[in-house]
Design a protein around this motif. Sequence first.
Motif, PDB file in Angstrom:
ATOM      1  N   PRO A   1     -16.155  -8.322  26.232  1.00  7.50           N
ATOM      2  CA  PRO A   1     -17.200  -8.065  25.239  1.00  7.50           C
ATOM      3  C   PRO A   1     -17.079  -8.972  24.025  1.00  7.50           C
ATOM      4  O   PRO A   1     -15.992  -9.456  23.696  1.00  7.50           O
ATOM      5  CB  PRO A   1     -16.974  -6.600  24.866  1.00  7.50           C
ATOM      6  CG  PRO A   1     -15.608  -6.276  25.287  1.00  7.50           C
ATOM      7  CD  PRO A   1     -15.240  -7.204  26.380  1.00  7.50           C
TER       8      PRO A   1
ATOM      9  N   HIS B   1     -18.617  -8.203  20.743  1.00 13.61           N
ATOM     10  CA  HIS B   1     -18.561  -7.488  19.475  1.00 13.61           C
ATOM     11  C   HIS B   1     -17.547  -6.352  19.516  1.00 13.61           C
ATOM     12  O   HIS B   1     -16.767  -6.189  18.601  1.00 13.61           O
ATOM     13  CB  HIS B   1     -19.950  -6.952  19.129  1.00 13.61           C
ATOM     14  CG  HIS B   1     -19.997  -6.175  17.867  1.00 13.61           C
ATOM     15  ND1 HIS B   1     -19.757  -6.749  16.646  1.00 13.61           N
ATOM     16  CD2 HIS B   1     -20.236  -4.870  17.626  1.00 13.61           C
ATOM     17  CE1 HIS B   1     -19.854  -5.829  15.705  1.00 13.61           C
ATOM     18  NE2 HIS B   1     -20.142  -4.685  16.280  1.00 13.61           N
ATOM     19  N   PHE B   2     -17.551  -5.569  20.556  1.00 12.82           N
ATOM     20  CA  PHE B   2     -16.638  -4.444  20.684  1.00 12.82           C
ATOM     21  C   PHE B   2     -15.369  -4.890  21.394  1.00 12.82           C
ATOM     22  O   PHE B   2     -15.357  -5.868  22.112  1.00 12.82           O
ATOM     23  CB  PHE B   2     -17.260  -3.326  21.526  1.00 12.82           C
ATOM     24  CG  PHE B   2     -18.448  -2.679  20.896  1.00 12.82           C
ATOM     25  CD1 PHE B   2     -18.318  -1.943  19.747  1.00 12.82           C
ATOM     26  CD2 PHE B   2     -19.696  -2.787  21.467  1.00 12.82           C
ATOM     27  CE1 PHE B   2     -19.414  -1.332  19.175  1.00 12.82           C
ATOM     28  CE2 PHE B   2     -20.790  -2.182  20.914  1.00 12.82           C
ATOM     29  CZ  PHE B   2     -20.644  -1.452  19.750  1.00 12.82           C
ATOM     30  N   VAL B   3     -14.310  -4.146  21.204  1.00 10.41           N
ATOM     31  CA  VAL B   3     -13.126  -4.308  22.045  1.00 10.41           C
ATOM     32  C   VAL B   3     -13.212  -3.233  23.117  1.00 10.41           C
ATOM     33  O   VAL B   3     -13.991  -2.287  23.017  1.00 10.41           O
ATOM     34  CB  VAL B   3     -11.820  -4.208  21.230  1.00 10.41           C
ATOM     35  CG1 VAL B   3     -11.688  -5.370  20.276  1.00 10.41           C
ATOM     36  CG2 VAL B   3     -11.734  -2.903  20.485  1.00 10.41           C
ATOM     37  N   TRP B   4     -12.420  -3.360  24.163  1.00 13.35           N
ATOM     38  CA  TRP B   4     -12.507  -2.427  25.278  1.00 13.35           C
ATOM     39  C   TRP B   4     -12.231  -0.999  24.843  1.00 13.35           C
ATOM     40  O   TRP B   4     -12.810  -0.054  25.376  1.00 13.35           O
ATOM     41  CB  TRP B   4     -11.562  -2.845  26.396  1.00 13.35           C
ATOM     42  CG  TRP B   4     -12.044  -4.055  27.125  1.00 13.35           C
ATOM     43  CD1 TRP B   4     -11.501  -5.301  27.102  1.00 13.35           C
ATOM     44  CD2 TRP B   4     -13.195  -4.149  27.970  1.00 13.35           C
ATOM     45  NE1 TRP B   4     -12.232  -6.145  27.880  1.00 13.35           N
ATOM     46  CE2 TRP B   4     -13.280  -5.467  28.436  1.00 13.35           C
ATOM     47  CE3 TRP B   4     -14.162  -3.235  28.382  1.00 13.35           C
ATOM     48  CZ2 TRP B   4     -14.286  -5.896  29.280  1.00 13.35           C
ATOM     49  CZ3 TRP B   4     -15.160  -3.657  29.229  1.00 13.35           C
ATOM     50  CH2 TRP B   4     -15.208  -4.975  29.672  1.00 13.35           C
TER      51      TRP B   4
ATOM     52  N   ASP C   1     -13.055   0.426  22.026  1.00 14.55           N
ATOM     53  CA  ASP C   1     -14.282   0.956  21.429  1.00 14.55           C
ATOM     54  C   ASP C   1     -15.274   1.392  22.500  1.00 14.55           C
ATOM     55  O   ASP C   1     -15.916   2.432  22.387  1.00 14.55           O
ATOM     56  CB  ASP C   1     -14.952  -0.084  20.532  1.00 14.55           C
ATOM     57  CG  ASP C   1     -14.197  -0.323  19.252  1.00 14.55           C
ATOM     58  OD1 ASP C   1     -13.426   0.563  18.848  1.00 14.55           O
ATOM     59  OD2 ASP C   1     -14.384  -1.399  18.663  1.00 14.55           O
ATOM     60  N   ILE C   2     -15.395   0.593  23.539  1.00 13.49           N
ATOM     61  CA  ILE C   2     -16.325   0.924  24.611  1.00 13.49           C
ATOM     62  C   ILE C   2     -15.883   2.196  25.321  1.00 13.49           C
ATOM     63  O   ILE C   2     -16.686   3.098  25.579  1.00 13.49           O
ATOM     64  CB  ILE C   2     -16.455  -0.248  25.600  1.00 13.49           C
ATOM     65  CG1 ILE C   2     -17.135  -1.430  24.898  1.00 13.49           C
ATOM     66  CG2 ILE C   2     -17.214   0.156  26.852  1.00 13.49           C
ATOM     67  CD1 ILE C   2     -17.153  -2.688  25.703  1.00 13.49           C
TER      68      ILE C   2
ATOM     69  N   ARG D   1     -16.409   5.268  22.927  1.00 17.90           N
ATOM     70  CA  ARG D   1     -17.817   5.665  22.829  1.00 17.90           C
ATOM     71  C   ARG D   1     -18.302   6.313  24.116  1.00 17.90           C
ATOM     72  O   ARG D   1     -19.044   7.296  24.089  1.00 17.90           O
ATOM     73  CB  ARG D   1     -18.681   4.458  22.489  1.00 17.90           C
ATOM     74  CG  ARG D   1     -18.473   3.985  21.071  1.00 17.90           C
ATOM     75  CD  ARG D   1     -19.173   2.654  20.834  1.00 17.90           C
ATOM     76  NE  ARG D   1     -18.796   2.089  19.567  1.00 17.90           N
ATOM     77  CZ  ARG D   1     -19.612   2.037  18.527  1.00 17.90           C
ATOM     78  NH1 ARG D   1     -20.833   2.498  18.617  1.00 17.90           N
ATOM     79  NH2 ARG D   1     -19.202   1.509  17.394  1.00 17.90           N
TER      80      ARG D   1
ATOM     81  N   CYS E   1     -25.544   5.714  26.478  1.00 21.38           N
ATOM     82  CA  CYS E   1     -24.407   5.050  25.837  1.00 21.38           C
ATOM     83  C   CYS E   1     -24.244   3.627  26.375  1.00 21.38           C
ATOM     84  O   CYS E   1     -24.041   2.688  25.603  1.00 21.38           O
ATOM     85  CB  CYS E   1     -23.135   5.865  26.082  1.00 21.38           C
ATOM     86  SG  CYS E   1     -21.665   5.183  25.314  1.00 21.38           S
TER      87      CYS E   1
ATOM     88  N   ILE F   1     -24.644   0.144  24.134  1.00 23.49           N
ATOM     89  CA  ILE F   1     -23.549  -0.839  24.084  1.00 23.49           C
ATOM     90  C   ILE F   1     -24.037  -2.181  24.622  1.00 23.49           C
ATOM     91  O   ILE F   1     -23.754  -3.239  24.047  1.00 23.49           O
ATOM     92  CB  ILE F   1     -22.328  -0.329  24.861  1.00 23.49           C
ATOM     93  CG1 ILE F   1     -21.659   0.805  24.084  1.00 23.49           C
ATOM     94  CG2 ILE F   1     -21.329  -1.456  25.113  1.00 23.49           C
ATOM     95  CD1 ILE F   1     -20.538   1.485  24.822  1.00 23.49           C
TER      96      ILE F   1
ATOM     97  N   GLU G   1     -24.209  -5.651  22.465  1.00 24.44           N
ATOM     98  CA  GLU G   1     -23.521  -6.850  22.952  1.00 24.44           C
ATOM     99  C   GLU G   1     -24.514  -7.988  23.199  1.00 24.44           C
ATOM    100  O   GLU G   1     -24.242  -9.140  22.886  1.00 24.44           O
ATOM    101  CB  GLU G   1     -22.762  -6.540  24.241  1.00 24.44           C
ATOM    102  CG  GLU G   1     -21.519  -5.724  24.030  1.00 24.44           C
ATOM    103  CD  GLU G   1     -20.447  -6.477  23.296  1.00 24.44           C
ATOM    104  OE1 GLU G   1     -20.230  -7.665  23.566  1.00 24.44           O
ATOM    105  OE2 GLU G   1     -19.813  -5.859  22.432  1.00 24.44           O
TER     106      GLU G   1
END
Length: 92
Positions: A26, A28-31, A33-34, A37, A72, A76, A80
């Motif tokens: 990803p 913007h997010f790190v794993w 965060d994914i 969420r 969700c 995400i 991204e």
Amino acid sequence: MSIDRSSSGGSGNALGRSSIMTSLSPLHFVWFDILARSGAAALFSLMIGLERFLNRRSVDFRPFFIVSKASCSLVIGLIEGSFAITDPSLFH
């Protein structure tokens, strides 16, 4: 936030990952965060289903879970994708 996506000679980056793996990571997010969420979406959908079960209403956990996970994942993916489109360093 600046992200370095250059690879060293096509054999992988400095961490030893292949170029395919870094292209799937990803922006913007790190794993974590994914996963957090996604887990929160599952937890909240199960809480809604539990509330309906305790109040003796008709309940099926699958629709709550499927809708929450799909929404969700969509959010995400859109976040991204928006960073992928607006970041000019990714097009080199």
